[in-house]
Design a protein around this motif. Structure first.
Motif, mmCIF file in Angstrom:
data_model
loop_
_atom_site.group_PDB
_atom_site.id
_atom_site.type_symbol
_atom_site.label_atom_id
_atom_site.label_comp_id
_atom_site.label_asym_id
_atom_site.label_seq_id
_atom_site.Cartn_x
_atom_site.Cartn_y
_atom_site.Cartn_z
ATOM 1 N N PRO A 169 -5.527 -4.774 1.333
ATOM 2 C CA PRO A 169 -6.987 -4.751 1.436
ATOM 3 C C PRO A 169 -7.503 -5.882 2.316
ATOM 4 O O PRO A 169 -7.129 -7.035 2.161
ATOM 5 C CB PRO A 169 -7.438 -4.938 -0.027
ATOM 6 N N GLU A 173 -5.616 -1.611 6.190
ATOM 7 C CA GLU A 173 -6.405 -0.776 5.307
ATOM 8 C C GLU A 173 -6.073 0.705 5.529
ATOM 9 O O GLU A 173 -5.180 1.057 6.317
ATOM 10 C CB GLU A 173 -7.878 -1.079 5.493
ATOM 11 N N ILE A 174 -6.806 1.570 4.832
ATOM 12 C CA ILE A 174 -6.450 2.987 4.817
ATOM 13 C C ILE A 174 -6.469 3.589 6.220
ATOM 14 O O ILE A 174 -5.617 4.408 6.563
ATOM 15 C CB ILE A 174 -7.377 3.762 3.862
ATOM 16 N N THR A 209 -3.633 -4.808 -4.177
ATOM 17 C CA THR A 209 -4.138 -3.452 -3.959
ATOM 18 C C THR A 209 -4.417 -2.765 -5.287
ATOM 19 O O THR A 209 -3.622 -2.844 -6.223
ATOM 20 C CB THR A 209 -3.109 -2.620 -3.176
ATOM 21 N N LYS A 210 -5.537 -2.088 -5.368
ATOM 22 C CA LYS A 210 -5.884 -1.341 -6.572
ATOM 23 C C LYS A 210 -5.188 0.022 -6.577
ATOM 24 O O LYS A 210 -4.997 0.624 -5.509
ATOM 25 C CB LYS A 210 -7.399 -1.134 -6.646
ATOM 26 N N GLU A 212 -6.296 2.918 -7.330
ATOM 27 C CA GLU A 212 -7.115 3.973 -6.739
ATOM 28 C C GLU A 212 -7.118 3.908 -5.212
ATOM 29 O O GLU A 212 -7.304 4.922 -4.531
ATOM 30 C CB GLU A 212 -8.548 3.923 -7.278
ATOM 31 N N GLU A 213 -6.900 2.720 -4.659
ATOM 32 C CA GLU A 213 -6.807 2.600 -3.201
ATOM 33 C C GLU A 213 -5.518 3.224 -2.689
ATOM 34 O O GLU A 213 -5.515 3.893 -1.644
ATOM 35 C CB GLU A 213 -6.890 1.126 -2.804
ATOM 36 N N GLU A 216 -6.021 7.001 -2.855
ATOM 37 C CA GLU A 216 -6.842 7.497 -1.751
ATOM 38 C C GLU A 216 -6.055 7.535 -0.446
ATOM 39 O O GLU A 216 -6.152 8.496 0.335
ATOM 40 C CB GLU A 216 -8.092 6.632 -1.569
ATOM 41 N N ALA A 217 -5.269 6.508 -0.203
ATOM 42 C CA ALA A 217 -4.454 6.479 1.021
ATOM 43 C C ALA A 217 -3.455 7.637 1.032
ATOM 44 O O ALA A 217 -3.264 8.292 2.066
ATOM 45 C CB ALA A 217 -3.726 5.145 1.142
#
Length: 246
Positions: A169, A173-174, A209-210, A212-213, A216-217
């Motif tokens: 993060p 990032e994504i 990093t969470k 949920e992140e 999503e990725a």
């Protein structure tokens, strides 16, 4: 014959061993080795034992020492991991000896900057730090071009190939993970790809990093690749039992 191997762990549940090699050709700012040079998947009791360990190995092992130790375990799978195993000048001889003595599956984990002989390597996972040149240069101190070129060579070599990237993060990032996935898809969209969480290391501002992140990725890059998975960073998912340590 000298090797760059300094640490051996055994995972009975999977009949595998992991060999840690000293030395790296990148200087990643968030490298987990900044937190300690021994296997970070050790049980809590073993981690406490190594808490006050030096920040460099006290010795490197001879190949005969490694083979003698592994002979007691007769592993089905051998992971050659880092810092960076490809820098060992005797890499080819080491993997050949493993095939001859144990008929093992030899699995290389590498940053991809260098490609050794693949004659006795069965699987390779390339950890792609970033694909954007400026970002890769800033984070690792190295160009991304050799990594990209070697990834293509690995894909053409016939070894089982996977890729992995750490979602950091505020840095990787994504959107950057998507760019990496697009690069991989341009070679073969069936190459498995793993999105990993970042665990803070060194004096950096980036947070962990969470889950949920990561999720999503994984969802985003699944548009480009057919086999994508992610580690949520839950402790029980990443620790393994270690029976023996050198």
């Amino acid at each position: 014959m000298k090797t760059n191997i300094y640490h051996i762990t055994h995972t009975p549940a999977t009949d595998s061993v992991s060999l840690r090699f000293w030395g790296c050709n990148m200087a990643c700012l968030g490298c987990l080795c900044k937190e300690g040079i021994y296997d970070h998947l050790l049980k809590d009791d073993d981690q406490k034992y190594f808490a006050n360990a030096p920040n460099a190995p006290e010795r490197l092992l001879d190949l005969d020492q490694v083979l003698d130790r592994l002979d007691e375990l007769n592993p089905r799978r051998i992971y050659l991991t880092g810092e960076e195993a490809t820098l060992d000048p005797n890499y080819a001889a080491i993997t050949k000896a493993f095939h001859e003595q144990f008929n093992s599956e030899n699995v290389l984990y590498t940053n991809g900057f260098k490609m050794p002989s693949m004659d006795d390597t069965d699987s390779v996972e390339v950890g792609i730090k970033a694909i954007t040149e400026e970002l890769h240069q800033w984070y690792t101190g190295r160009s991304a071009e050799p990594v990209k070129n070697n990834f293509i060579r690995y894909a053409r070599s016939g070894v089982r190939l996977t890729a992995a990237s750490i979602l950091i993060p505020g840095l990787v990032e994504i959107a950057e993970i998507e760019r990496i996935a697009q690069f991989i898809a341009g070679i073969d969209r069936n190459i498995p790809y793993y999105v990993l969480p970042y665990f803070p290391a060194g004096e950096n501002k980036w947070r962990k990093t969470k889950p949920e992140e990561v999720a999503e990725a994984v969802e985003r890059v699944s548009r480009y690749l057919t086999n994508v998975s992610g580690c949520q960073g839950v402790k029980k998912e990443i620790l393994h039992e270690v029976e023996r340590v050198v």
